[in-house]
Write a protein that holds these residues in place. Structure first.
Motif, mmCIF file in Angstrom:
data_model
loop_
_atom_site.group_PDB
_atom_site.id
_atom_site.type_symbol
_atom_site.label_atom_id
_atom_site.label_comp_id
_atom_site.label_asym_id
_atom_site.label_seq_id
_atom_site.Cartn_x
_atom_site.Cartn_y
_atom_site.Cartn_z
ATOM 1 N N GLY A 1 -11.003 -16.335 138.855
ATOM 2 C CA GLY A 1 -11.048 -15.254 139.842
ATOM 3 C C GLY A 1 -10.642 -15.731 141.227
ATOM 4 N N PHE A 2 -11.100 -16.912 141.621
ATOM 5 C CA PHE A 2 -10.736 -17.459 142.929
ATOM 6 C C PHE A 2 -9.235 -17.738 143.010
ATOM 7 N N ASN B 1 -6.731 -15.849 145.501
ATOM 8 C CA ASN B 1 -6.001 -16.668 146.469
ATOM 9 C C ASN B 1 -4.495 -16.436 146.335
ATOM 10 N N ALA B 2 -3.978 -16.341 145.114
ATOM 11 C CA ALA B 2 -2.548 -16.106 144.908
ATOM 12 C C ALA B 2 -2.121 -14.757 145.470
ATOM 13 N N VAL B 3 -2.896 -13.716 145.186
ATOM 14 C CA VAL B 3 -2.576 -12.385 145.695
ATOM 15 C C VAL B 3 -2.667 -12.361 147.220
ATOM 16 N N SER C 1 2.153 -13.492 153.210
ATOM 17 C CA SER C 1 3.528 -13.911 153.504
ATOM 18 C C SER C 1 4.467 -12.713 153.534
ATOM 19 N N HIS C 2 4.200 -11.707 152.732
ATOM 20 C CA HIS C 2 5.026 -10.507 152.752
ATOM 21 C C HIS C 2 4.808 -9.711 154.041
#
Length: 124
Positions: free
Chosen positions: A13-14, A18-20, A26-27
């Motif tokens: 979950g972490f 973190n990826a999302v 950045s977007h």
């Protein structure tokens, strides 16, 4: 019962969160200054020539198919060699195995000679 998996699920979950979060940030925060040069296709430093939907020569597909056929030959030869030259070499059925592989190689050789005579292996 879920106790052994709790640490893994928390870590998963972490990592997903973190990826999302990083991709979203950045977007949102990346500078955007589009130009015609940035929007053009890039081909290893060369200006693009022609249309992207050009037709390939039949020769390209023929070479690809021949590669696949002769690659599959190797896939059949490796397990056959492992069995034929294995610990039980000379056991019952080994004569049939040898004849079977010789027939396979003969059919493949006929196909190879046919392709060679038709000129498919000449690269112009």
């Amino acid at each position: 019962m879920t106790q052994p998996y709790l640490a893994f699920l928390l870590l998963l979950g972490f990592v997903a969160f973190n990826a999302v979060l990083l991709i979203g940030l950045s977007h949102l925060l990346a500078p955007r200054r589009p130009t015609a040069l940035k929007d053009s296709p890039y081909e290893s430093g060369m200006p693009p020539l022609g249309n992207a939907h050009e037709r390939f020569s039949v020769k390209f597909y023929l070479v690809a198919m021949l590669f696949i056929v002769f690659d599959i030959e190797t896939v059949f030869l490796i397990p056959w060699g492992a069995i034929f030259f294995g610990d039980q070499a000379g056991g019952p059925g080994m004569g049939f195995l040898l004849v079977e592989m010789l027939v396979f190689l003969a059919i493949l050789a006929v196909g190879y000679v046919y392709v060679w005579k038709r000129g498919a292996l000449e690269w112009d």
